[in-house]
Scaffold this motif. Structure first.
Motif, short mmCIF file in Angstrom:
data_model
loop_
_atom_site.label_atom_id
_atom_site.label_comp_id
_atom_site.label_asym_id
_atom_site.label_seq_id
_atom_site.Cartn_x
_atom_site.Cartn_y
_atom_site.Cartn_z
N ASN A 71 35.50 -20.80 65.71
CA ASN A 71 34.17 -20.51 65.20
C ASN A 71 33.17 -21.29 66.06
O ASN A 71 33.14 -22.52 66.02
CB ASN A 71 34.08 -20.96 63.74
N PRO A 72 32.35 -20.59 66.85
CA PRO A 72 31.43 -21.29 67.75
C PRO A 72 30.33 -22.10 67.06
O PRO A 72 29.71 -22.94 67.71
CB PRO A 72 30.83 -20.16 68.59
N SER A 73 30.13 -21.89 65.79
CA SER A 73 29.13 -22.71 65.09
C SER A 73 29.73 -24.05 64.65
O SER A 73 29.00 -24.93 64.22
CB SER A 73 28.56 -21.96 63.88
N LYS A 74 31.05 -24.20 64.79
CA LYS A 74 31.70 -25.45 64.37
C LYS A 74 32.35 -26.21 65.52
O LYS A 74 32.61 -27.41 65.40
CB LYS A 74 32.75 -25.15 63.30
N THR A 75 32.66 -25.55 66.63
CA THR A 75 33.27 -26.21 67.78
C THR A 75 32.92 -25.42 69.03
O THR A 75 32.28 -24.37 68.96
CB THR A 75 34.79 -26.36 67.60
N ASP A 76 33.34 -25.92 70.17
CA ASP A 76 33.09 -25.21 71.43
C ASP A 76 34.25 -25.43 72.39
O ASP A 76 35.19 -26.16 72.10
CB ASP A 76 31.77 -25.65 72.05
N GLU A 77 34.16 -24.78 73.54
CA GLU A 77 35.23 -24.83 74.52
C GLU A 77 35.48 -26.26 75.01
O GLU A 77 36.63 -26.66 75.19
CB GLU A 77 34.87 -23.92 75.70
N ALA A 78 34.43 -27.03 75.19
CA ALA A 78 34.57 -28.41 75.66
C ALA A 78 35.36 -29.26 74.66
O ALA A 78 36.21 -30.07 75.05
CB ALA A 78 33.20 -29.03 75.92
N ALA A 79 35.09 -29.09 73.37
CA ALA A 79 35.81 -29.84 72.34
C ALA A 79 37.28 -29.44 72.28
O ALA A 79 38.16 -30.28 72.06
CB ALA A 79 35.15 -29.63 70.98
N ILE A 80 37.55 -28.16 72.49
CA ILE A 80 38.93 -27.68 72.49
C ILE A 80 39.70 -28.28 73.67
O ILE A 80 40.81 -28.79 73.51
CB ILE A 80 38.96 -26.14 72.52
N LYS A 81 39.08 -28.27 74.85
CA LYS A 81 39.71 -28.88 76.02
C LYS A 81 39.91 -30.38 75.81
O LYS A 81 40.94 -30.93 76.20
CB LYS A 81 38.86 -28.63 77.27
N ALA A 82 38.94 -31.03 75.19
CA ALA A 82 39.04 -32.48 74.93
C ALA A 82 40.23 -32.78 74.02
O ALA A 82 40.94 -33.76 74.22
CB ALA A 82 37.75 -33.00 74.32
N THR A 83 40.47 -31.93 73.03
CA THR A 83 41.61 -32.12 72.14
C THR A 83 42.92 -32.00 72.92
O THR A 83 43.84 -32.81 72.72
CB THR A 83 41.58 -31.09 70.99
N ILE A 84 43.00 -31.04 73.81
CA ILE A 84 44.21 -30.86 74.63
C ILE A 84 44.42 -32.09 75.51
O ILE A 84 45.54 -32.62 75.59
CB ILE A 84 44.10 -29.57 75.47
N VAL A 85 43.37 -32.56 76.14
CA VAL A 85 43.44 -33.74 77.02
C VAL A 85 43.85 -34.98 76.23
O VAL A 85 44.71 -35.76 76.67
CB VAL A 85 42.09 -33.95 77.75
N LYS A 86 43.27 -35.16 75.04
CA LYS A 86 43.59 -36.33 74.21
C LYS A 86 45.01 -36.25 73.64
O LYS A 86 45.56 -37.27 73.23
CB LYS A 86 42.58 -36.46 73.06
N THR A 87 45.58 -35.05 73.63
CA THR A 87 46.96 -34.89 73.16
C THR A 87 47.95 -35.28 74.28
O THR A 87 49.12 -35.51 74.01
CB THR A 87 47.20 -33.45 72.69
N GLY A 88 47.46 -35.34 75.52
CA GLY A 88 48.30 -35.77 76.63
C GLY A 88 48.61 -34.69 77.65
O GLY A 88 49.49 -34.87 78.50
N TYR A 89 47.87 -33.60 77.62
CA TYR A 89 48.12 -32.47 78.53
C TYR A 89 46.87 -32.14 79.33
O TYR A 89 45.76 -32.37 78.87
CB TYR A 89 48.56 -31.24 77.73
N ASP A 90 47.07 -31.58 80.52
CA ASP A 90 45.95 -31.09 81.31
C ASP A 90 45.34 -29.89 80.61
O ASP A 90 46.03 -29.14 79.92
CB ASP A 90 46.41 -30.66 82.71
#
Length: 117
Positions: A71-90
């Motif tokens: 839902n773009p009113s609650k998150t965005d592509e940058a936040a999704i990528k940040a979650t992946i990075v913080k999980t330990g993956y590129d």
């Protein structure tokens, strides 16, 4: 008088409903990851699934591409990528957080050979 009042209230309710529907419009983003195995898939899908605004996350292990509906009113592509990075993956051109990567099981780290589990 009651008919006019009812008509105005009905029109107002319809306007609010239409505005709400456009706010919840769904978007999809595809992100190339460094995931290797089923454990990586489970970990990433779970962490993204717990993120605010993410409706669905699915990792294709063959292509290593994570498809995320959100839902773009609650998150965005940058936040999704940040979650992946913080999980330990590129995440595309972003390199995994080193501390998070080092906490992954050895079989899930970038130096591990691809495997099936």
């Amino acid at each position: 008088m009651k008919t006019i009042l009812f008509s105005v209230l009905f029109a107002f309710a319809m306007t609010l409903g239409a505005a709400h529907a456009t706010d919840d419009k769904e978007k999809v983003v595809k992100v190339k990851t460094s995931a290797i195995c089923g454990m990586c898939k489970s970990r990433l899908e779970r962490n993204l699934g717990l993120s605010k605004g993410v409706k669905e996350a699915n990792l294709d292990l063959k292509t290593k591409v994570m498809t995320v509906k959100y839902n773009p009113s609650k998150t965005d592509e940058a936040a999704i990528k940040a979650t992946i990075v913080k999980t330990g993956y590129d995440a595309n051109d972003l390199v995994a957080d080193q501390k998070a990567h080092d906490k992954l099981p050895k079989c899930c780290q970038k130096t591990a050979a691809p495997h099936v589990d």
